[in-house]
Design an enzyme around this catalytic site. Sequence first.
Site, PDB file in Angstrom:
ATOM      1  N   ARG A  89      45.847  49.023  37.943  1.00  0.00           N
ATOM      2  CA  ARG A  89      46.043  47.972  38.760  1.00  0.00           C
ATOM      3  C   ARG A  89      47.448  48.375  38.294  1.00  0.00           C
ATOM      4  NH1 ARG A  89      41.716  45.317  37.461  1.00  0.00           N
ATOM      5  NH2 ARG A  89      40.711  43.721  38.922  1.00  0.00           N
ATOM      6  N   HIS A 176      44.706  39.178  34.542  1.00  0.00           N
ATOM      7  CA  HIS A 176      43.922  40.055  35.248  1.00  0.00           C
ATOM      8  C   HIS A 176      43.918  41.639  35.139  1.00  0.00           C
ATOM      9  CE1 HIS A 176      41.599  40.251  38.891  1.00  0.00           C
ATOM     10  NE2 HIS A 176      41.777  40.863  39.979  1.00  0.00           N
TER      11      HIS A 176
END
Length: 322
Positions: A89, A176
């Site tokens: 990410r 996250h």
Amino acid sequence: MARDKIALIGSGQIGGTLAHLIGLKELGDVVMFDIAEGIPQGKSLDIAQSSPVDGFDAKLTGANSYEALEGARVCIVTAGIPRKPGMSRDDLLSINLKVMEQVGAGIKKYAPDAFVICITNPLDAMVWALQKASGMPAKKVVGMAGVLDSSRFRYFLADEFDVSVEDVTAFVLGGHGDSMVPLVKYSTVAGIPLPDLVKMGWTSQARIDEIVDRTRNGGAEIVNLLKTGSAFYAPAASAIAMAESYLRDKKRVLPCAAYLNGEFGVKDMYVGVPVVIGARGVERIVEIELAGKDREAFDKSVGAVQGLIDACKKIAPDLLGK
């Protein structure tokens, strides 16, 4: 009474799934926005043509101009590039940061009163950048992460115990990413905490640890299986739960990336925590007690998010002035 307007910024796999779910639930009329000409128009027309079969009257349109956002009560942001196999990410940071600056400016100009849900990764940094770029109240800008991560945790637990997913509750907090914190002690089956289920012989601590690890890697598992993209059904369903709680003032307690200003010992950051979402946006942050390994893991996760935000500040220092 006129239907609410919901703007979907980004018309990829998640955007298309969101539009379909909004239509099926009749949450409001949909405008799909994307910079790629024809994509939002084509997808919205395709979904609209399913409405006579599925029996919904929500209107769907597509647009390539931010002006189409005007009057939206909810904006759901999926714009940016998706994660690909082998890509973390964090690798997405510099590309998607520029996208958030543009999107934030568009929302600020045309939908300044909207409730904004960000899905773009790396989530915690992107929702922070989106709030800074838009200048909107922090309680009206949230990130979708915890609902999805908790849903994955709940699914794995229900599968392990061979019970209905409806009887499983679970909380996943923190960033996250790989450092997310699935909270075992706050996760239950029919109100029975997981540690008690271990004592009852339903499972072992080792098996719970495996499920926690699988939850942490839930997104990567799907990326590796798909090979050409990332998850979109579960992320879309998770964002819909948040939007519905806002539009219908349901005041659901949902784990979301919310702006913290001292809660949990964190300042000026977006981190996944339980919040109450109602008609005013994030109406309350539920500051549950974290101790021992849970606190340690949460602090580590906050540190990982801080690293991403620090990187954002270096790439786009002008965000700090907004």
